[in-house]
Design an enzyme around this catalytic site. Structure first.
Site, PDB file in Angstrom:
ATOM      1  N   ASP A 142       0.874  -1.157   0.000  1.00 41.64           N
ATOM      2  CA  ASP A 142       0.000   0.000   0.000  1.00 41.64           C
ATOM      3  C   ASP A 142       0.921   1.218   0.000  1.00 41.64           C
ATOM      4  O   ASP A 142       2.017   1.164   0.557  1.00 41.64           O
ATOM      5  CB  ASP A 142      -0.881  -0.005   1.244  1.00 41.64           C
ATOM      6  N   ASP A 198      -6.792  -1.788   4.806  1.00 41.49           N
ATOM      7  CA  ASP A 198      -5.866  -2.808   4.333  1.00 41.49           C
ATOM      8  C   ASP A 198      -6.141  -4.170   4.964  1.00 41.49           C
ATOM      9  O   ASP A 198      -5.590  -5.169   4.518  1.00 41.49           O
ATOM     10  CB  ASP A 198      -4.413  -2.403   4.651  1.00 41.49           C
ATOM     11  N   ASP A 241      -0.917  -0.534   6.293  1.00 37.31           N
ATOM     12  CA  ASP A 241      -1.049  -0.018   7.660  1.00 37.31           C
ATOM     13  C   ASP A 241      -2.445   0.496   7.992  1.00 37.31           C
ATOM     14  O   ASP A 241      -2.758   0.726   9.151  1.00 37.31           O
ATOM     15  CB  ASP A 241      -0.042   1.108   7.905  1.00 37.31           C
TER      16      ASP A 241
END
Length: 622
Positions: free
Chosen positions: A324, A521, A517
């Protein structure tokens, strides 16, 4: 060394001294000259009981419980058999060297456990609760969110919270593995488990103890040993069937040949005892889980929490990593870099954007409020609605305001002017009319580029970045970090779909890790072969869903974990091959009458000690 280990060592030393004396007395004919035939067996029995009474007790106790076939049973039967055929010194030697191997094993396990127990020591014993200006020591679980606690110099932070008064340095080594303290002041968030430095802090608690960082970490560590790797499960099943088979084999070896050939029973019983000593599965049963335990301990030393040996085994096979972007590869510290008004002034656009995002906790909203420089008047705002992956709809001074990305503008049929700047763009419309855009930039994390290079050197081949950000901003970050693939302007659900596609391409042959994080996610972390979460600033949902947690958000440690995992698997395989090969050769020689009890002792205790020492090398992986 523990008190129990010291006691065993004293017994070993005492027994070894007596054994040496008995050995020389026998070999120089001392017992024959004394003409006392019962003296040697009685002395050997006394030494045998000094060194082996606990093994016999464990074997008998386990037999009474229906747990017959274990290494204690094999040692007891083998040594009893040696006494039966008159090999008194060999019986003592087997038990003596077996206990020496057990001591080595205990020491090795303790050393591996200490690396993990350092993390277990983060649990605070009390909290200083402030009530009406008076401090009272209470259990951390008695403190509620919103209460004020005081953390004095040298005390451990008991609960997560926000500093409201004071400045200090926090020692985060127990959580992150980093030796450099982190400075905190009023307004900063702090997490439980750290040690306060030189200053007194007043902190407003934000979470109950059971939801705090330290509580979650302890729960994860305690559950880690229950999640076994495939190799561990195989060895456990193997030992379950292996021990009864070799015991039956030893009985057959002692009885069948002398009955069939009319040979000497004593000779074949001795061969069966040798067979039993060699076949003891200690080297496999102990060294394999110890290797994985050492790997988890080595990871915890650098501030990485691996939730089980199965995840350590999985990460050793990872060949592709999906990231991400925000908060993982970039700092997540957004700053307004451009204000592009359309029909209104810059100040008016900044104010409108700040008011519109005043009800949001998103980092972009924080950047807009920071650029405004004032506290937004919430009385001017009503009907706020946040649509994930698009933007917000809100009423400011009774005007309908839309703030979001290009998809949000298109969905609401707003004729907007695309911004060409690199960064995240927030488009704004008021009462259906486009009024400008605000460009917000996020900087790449320090060391992120080096982290990618280190992962390539560690054997990871493919790097992918997923983000909900604009394509231009995402591609700029991907180019800077030399990533292989980038997917931008994604909704939370799109990330799961893309990870599914990437997994299908690999068809289970190679493992894929996802690093993230945010709370959005969590579904992707769960779906990937290995989910890696940022522990320091990551959301609770992400940490719960992940298999591995980086306690200080340093993506550079992923390469280190991969190296530790691969070294662990390499050591485990070496132990299995070495143990089976040596035992196989000596078992065959023993059955043919070409191996003595001394070779049998080496094949059992010697191989176990060497395998244990080999497993301890994992702790030294850097």
């Amino acid at each position: 060394m523990t008190k129990k280990q010291k006691t065993v060592m004293v017994r070993i030393i005492v027994s070894l001294c007596f054994f040496v004396g008995l050995f020389f007395t026998e070999h120089f004919g001392g017992f024959e000259r004394l003409e006392q035939p019962l003296l040697e067996p009685l002395l050997c029995l006394a030494v045998y009981l000094i060194i082996g009474y606990d093994i016999i007790w464990k074997a008998v106790r386990n037999i009474c419980r229906g747990q017959v076939f274990d290494e204690n049973f094999l040692m007891m039967i083998a040594t009893f058999g040696a006494f039966f055929v008159g090999e008194y010194l060999e019986a003592v030697a087997v038990m003596l060297f077996y206990q020496t191997g057990e001591l080595f094993q205990s020491y090795a396990v303790g050393k591996s456990r200490r690396a993990i127990s350092d993390m277990m020591n983060i649990c605070p014993e009390y909290a200083n609760l402030e009530e009406d200006g008076v401090l009272r020591e209470v259990d951390p679980d008695e403190v509620a969110p919103g209460n004020i606690i005081v953390i004095k110099p040298g005390e451990r932070v008991p609960l997560d919270g926000v500093v409201i008064e004071g400045e200090s340095l926090l020692d985060t080594a127990a959580l992150t593995g980093e030796s450099v303290p982190r400075g905190v002041a009023a307004g900063d968030e702090i997490i439980s488990g750290c040690v306060n430095g030189s200053g007194t802090l007043r902190v407003r608690v934000t979470k109950e103890f059971e939801d705090s960082t330290v509580s979650k970490i302890l729960e994860l560590v305690e559950n880690a040993s229950s999640k076994k790797a495939k190799t561990e499960n195989f060895i456990t099943k193997f030992a379950k069937y292996y021990t009864p088979v070799v015991t039956i084999g030893a009985v057959l070896l002692a009885l069948v040949p002398p009955i069939v050939t009319g040979g000497n029973f004593g000779e074949w019983i001795e061969k069966a005892c040798i067979f039993l000593v060699v076949s003891c599965p200690c080297a496999l049963v102990i060294s394999v889980p110890l290797g994985f335990f050492g790997g988890i301990g080595a990871a915890s030393k650098i501030g990485v929490l691996v939730k089980g040996s199965n995840y350590l085994e999985a990460v050793s096979e990872v060949t592709a990593v999906v990231f991400d972007k925000t908060g993982t590869l970039t700092k997540g510290e957004f700053k307004v870099t451009k204000v592009l008004p359309q029909g209104i002034s810059e100040e008016e656009l900044t104010e409108l954007a700040a008011l519109g995002e005043s009800c949001s906790n998103h980092p972009i909203a924080g950047a807009l409020k920071e650029a405004y420089g004032k506290t937004p008047a919430l009385s001017r705002v009503s009907g706020a609605e946040e649509i994930a992956g698009f933007g917000v709809r809100v009423f400011v001074d009774e005007k309908e305001v839309l703030l979001g990305n290009e998809k949000w503008m298109k969905q609401n049929e707003i004729a907007y002017v695309p911004a060409e700047s690199i960064g995240t763009v927030v488009y704004a419309a008021a009462d259906g009319k486009f009024v400008g855009s605000v460009v917000i930039s996020d900087s790449i994390k320090d060391g992120a580029k080096e982290a990618i290079q280190n992962m390539r050197q560690a054997g990871i081949k493919h790097f992918v970045m997923l983000t909900g950000d604009r394509k231009e901003a995402a591609e700029a970050v991907a180019k800077e970090l030399s990533l292989d693939e980038v997917h931008a302007e994604l909704l939370p659900g799109d990330k799961v779909d893309l990870v599914e596609e990437l997994l299908k391409k690999r068809e289970g042959k190679e493992k894929l890790a996802f690093v993230g994080d945010g709370i959005n996610d969590a579904p992707v972390l769960t779906r990937a072969d290995v989910g890696i979460a940022m522990g320091s600033m990551g959301s609770d949902a992400a940490i719960e869903a992940a298999d591995i947690v980086l306690m200080d958000d340093n993506v550079g440690k992923i390469a280190a974990v991969v190296r530790i995992a691969r070294k662990t698997l390499s050591v485990v395989k070496q132990n299995i091959i070495f143990a089976l090969a040596v035992k196989g050769v000596v078992l065959l020689l023993g059955a043919l009458g070409m191996a003595t009890m001394w070779e049998a002792v080496f094949a059992d205790v010697g191989v176990s000690v060497l395998a244990i020492l080999n497993s301890m090398r994992v702790l030294k992986v850097r």
